[in-house]
Design a protein around this motif. Structure first.
Motif, PDB file in Angstrom:
ATOM      1  N   ASN A 123      19.670 -67.962  29.637  1.00 43.47           N
ATOM      2  CA  ASN A 123      18.597 -66.972  29.620  1.00 43.47           C
ATOM      3  C   ASN A 123      17.515 -67.264  28.584  1.00 43.47           C
ATOM      4  O   ASN A 123      16.445 -66.649  28.616  1.00 43.47           O
ATOM      5  CB  ASN A 123      19.162 -65.570  29.381  1.00 43.47           C
ATOM      6  N   ALA A 128      24.681 -65.964  31.835  1.00 48.62           N
ATOM      7  CA  ALA A 128      24.375 -65.298  30.572  1.00 48.62           C
ATOM      8  C   ALA A 128      25.228 -64.047  30.467  1.00 48.62           C
ATOM      9  O   ALA A 128      25.664 -63.495  31.490  1.00 48.62           O
ATOM     10  CB  ALA A 128      22.893 -64.937  30.491  1.00 48.62           C
ATOM     11  N   ARG A 129      25.447 -63.592  29.241  1.00 43.22           N
ATOM     12  CA  ARG A 129      26.202 -62.338  29.076  1.00 43.22           C
ATOM     13  C   ARG A 129      25.468 -61.174  29.717  1.00 43.22           C
ATOM     14  O   ARG A 129      26.082 -60.249  30.232  1.00 43.22           O
ATOM     15  CB  ARG A 129      26.439 -62.071  27.582  1.00 43.22           C
ATOM     16  N   ARG A 130      24.130 -61.240  29.676  1.00 40.71           N
ATOM     17  CA  ARG A 130      23.304 -60.212  30.324  1.00 40.71           C
ATOM     18  C   ARG A 130      22.446 -60.893  31.384  1.00 40.71           C
ATOM     19  O   ARG A 130      21.345 -61.367  31.089  1.00 40.71           O
ATOM     20  CB  ARG A 130      22.439 -59.501  29.281  1.00 40.71           C
ATOM     21  N   PRO A 131      22.930 -60.992  32.609  1.00 38.88           N
ATOM     22  CA  PRO A 131      22.206 -61.742  33.636  1.00 38.88           C
ATOM     23  C   PRO A 131      20.839 -61.162  33.955  1.00 38.88           C
ATOM     24  O   PRO A 131      19.974 -61.883  34.460  1.00 38.88           O
ATOM     25  CB  PRO A 131      23.146 -61.680  34.847  1.00 38.88           C
ATOM     26  N   GLU A 132      20.620 -59.886  33.631  1.00 38.86           N
ATOM     27  CA  GLU A 132      19.305 -59.292  33.892  1.00 38.86           C
ATOM     28  C   GLU A 132      18.229 -59.900  33.001  1.00 38.86           C
ATOM     29  O   GLU A 132      17.030 -59.727  33.268  1.00 38.86           O
ATOM     30  CB  GLU A 132      19.359 -57.773  33.693  1.00 38.86           C
ATOM     31  N   THR A 133      18.620 -60.649  31.964  1.00 39.47           N
ATOM     32  CA  THR A 133      17.632 -61.295  31.093  1.00 39.47           C
ATOM     33  C   THR A 133      17.243 -62.677  31.603  1.00 39.47           C
ATOM     34  O   THR A 133      16.371 -63.322  31.007  1.00 39.47           O
ATOM     35  CB  THR A 133      18.171 -61.423  29.660  1.00 39.47           C
ATOM     36  N   ARG A 158      26.759 -63.314  35.570  1.00 34.48           N
ATOM     37  CA  ARG A 158      27.267 -62.731  34.334  1.00 34.48           C
ATOM     38  C   ARG A 158      28.419 -63.577  33.801  1.00 34.48           C
ATOM     39  O   ARG A 158      29.396 -63.827  34.507  1.00 34.48           O
ATOM     40  CB  ARG A 158      27.747 -61.296  34.574  1.00 34.48           C
ATOM     41  N   ASP A 175      30.461 -64.214  29.942  1.00 32.33           N
ATOM     42  CA  ASP A 175      30.741 -64.212  28.511  1.00 32.33           C
ATOM     43  C   ASP A 175      31.840 -65.233  28.300  1.00 32.33           C
ATOM     44  O   ASP A 175      32.980 -65.022  28.737  1.00 32.33           O
ATOM     45  CB  ASP A 175      31.183 -62.824  28.053  1.00 32.33           C
ATOM     46  N   SER A 202      35.830 -62.732  32.505  1.00 35.21           N
ATOM     47  CA  SER A 202      34.471 -63.118  32.869  1.00 35.21           C
ATOM     48  C   SER A 202      34.416 -64.580  33.292  1.00 35.21           C
ATOM     49  O   SER A 202      33.753 -64.929  34.282  1.00 35.21           O
ATOM     50  CB  SER A 202      33.530 -62.873  31.688  1.00 35.21           C
TER      51      SER A 202
END
Length: 227
Positions: A14, A36-41, A51, A53, A59
């Motif tokens: 990301n 990414a840990r926050r795929p929305e980023t 997603r 981690d 995960s």
């Protein structure tokens, strides 16, 4: 191996170097899972956000199940907490090792069978010049990266019979968020580093040394310690 028409998963995609890896893999004709840990980023066009981690076993397992067509794994995700070995927070020191050593190992263990089922492929581990040189203020990070270097070398032997190459990238400071406090003239362009690393993967190089500082340090590895 050829990256065109390959299927790649990039951890920590990301931002920073990971984002450059994902973008350049798309440019080279690969299908790309940007993890990414926050795929929305993840804001890159043409990638599949996932997603992941790397310190969370569930995960990792879910990502390996989802991205079951991967042939190239880029272990880029990392952290730098700055904890000192003598008086730093032990939890932060453990987190460095959990991320760089155990997290990278967990992802590689999960995806090695995927790569093998898909006919073999490549693993790229993003290391650091601090895999080789260990200044006191960076002791926790250096120890984790040195362990990841050893892991890369051992896994190279174990994965070669399965048709999987392992490349280790060594680089100094780059112009990313992680090195924001470092003077600009001491940092490499992450886009250039990503290009050199991907060229190295295509050439099946076991080790990729991306900048002059890392080359200088490597050349001095046989020098005796000075008391």
């Amino acid at each position: 191996m050829r990256l065109k028409n390959s299927v790649a998963l990039v951890t920590g995609a990301n931002r920073g170097l990971g984002r450059h890896f994902a973008a350049q893999l798309v440019q080279r004709g690969a299908k790309v899972y940007a993890a990414a840990r926050r795929p929305e980023t993840v804001d890159l066009p043409g990638v599949i956000a996932v997603r992941l981690d790397i310190t969370d076993p569930e995960s990792v397992a879910h990502a390996a199940k989802l991205a079951d067509d991967v042939t190239v794994l880029v272990n880029n995700a990392g952290t730098s907490l700055g904890a000192h070995l003598l008086d730093g927070d032990l939890d932060e020191i453990r987190r460095e090792m959990e991320t760089h050593y155990f997290g990278t190992l967990a992802v590689t263990r999960a995806f090695a069978p995927v790569l093998e089922r898909n006919g073999g492929g490549a693993v790229l581990n993003v290391l650091s010049v601090l895999s080789w040189v260990h200044p006191g203020p960076f002791g926790a990070y250096s120890a984790a990266k040195a362990a990841e270097w050893a892991q890369s070398n051992a896994l190279r032997d174990l994965l070669a019979p399965k048709g999987i190459t392992v490349s280790a990238l060594h680089v100094g400071f780059m112009d990313t968020d992680m090195a924001a406090s470092v003077p600009a003239d001491q940092k490499s362009d992450p886009a250039v580093v990503a290009r050199l690393a991907l060229d190295g993967v295509e050439a099946c190089r076991p080790e990729i040394v991306a900048d002059e500082f890392s080359r200088t340090v490597k050349a001095g590895l046989a020098t005796a310690l000075q008391g």
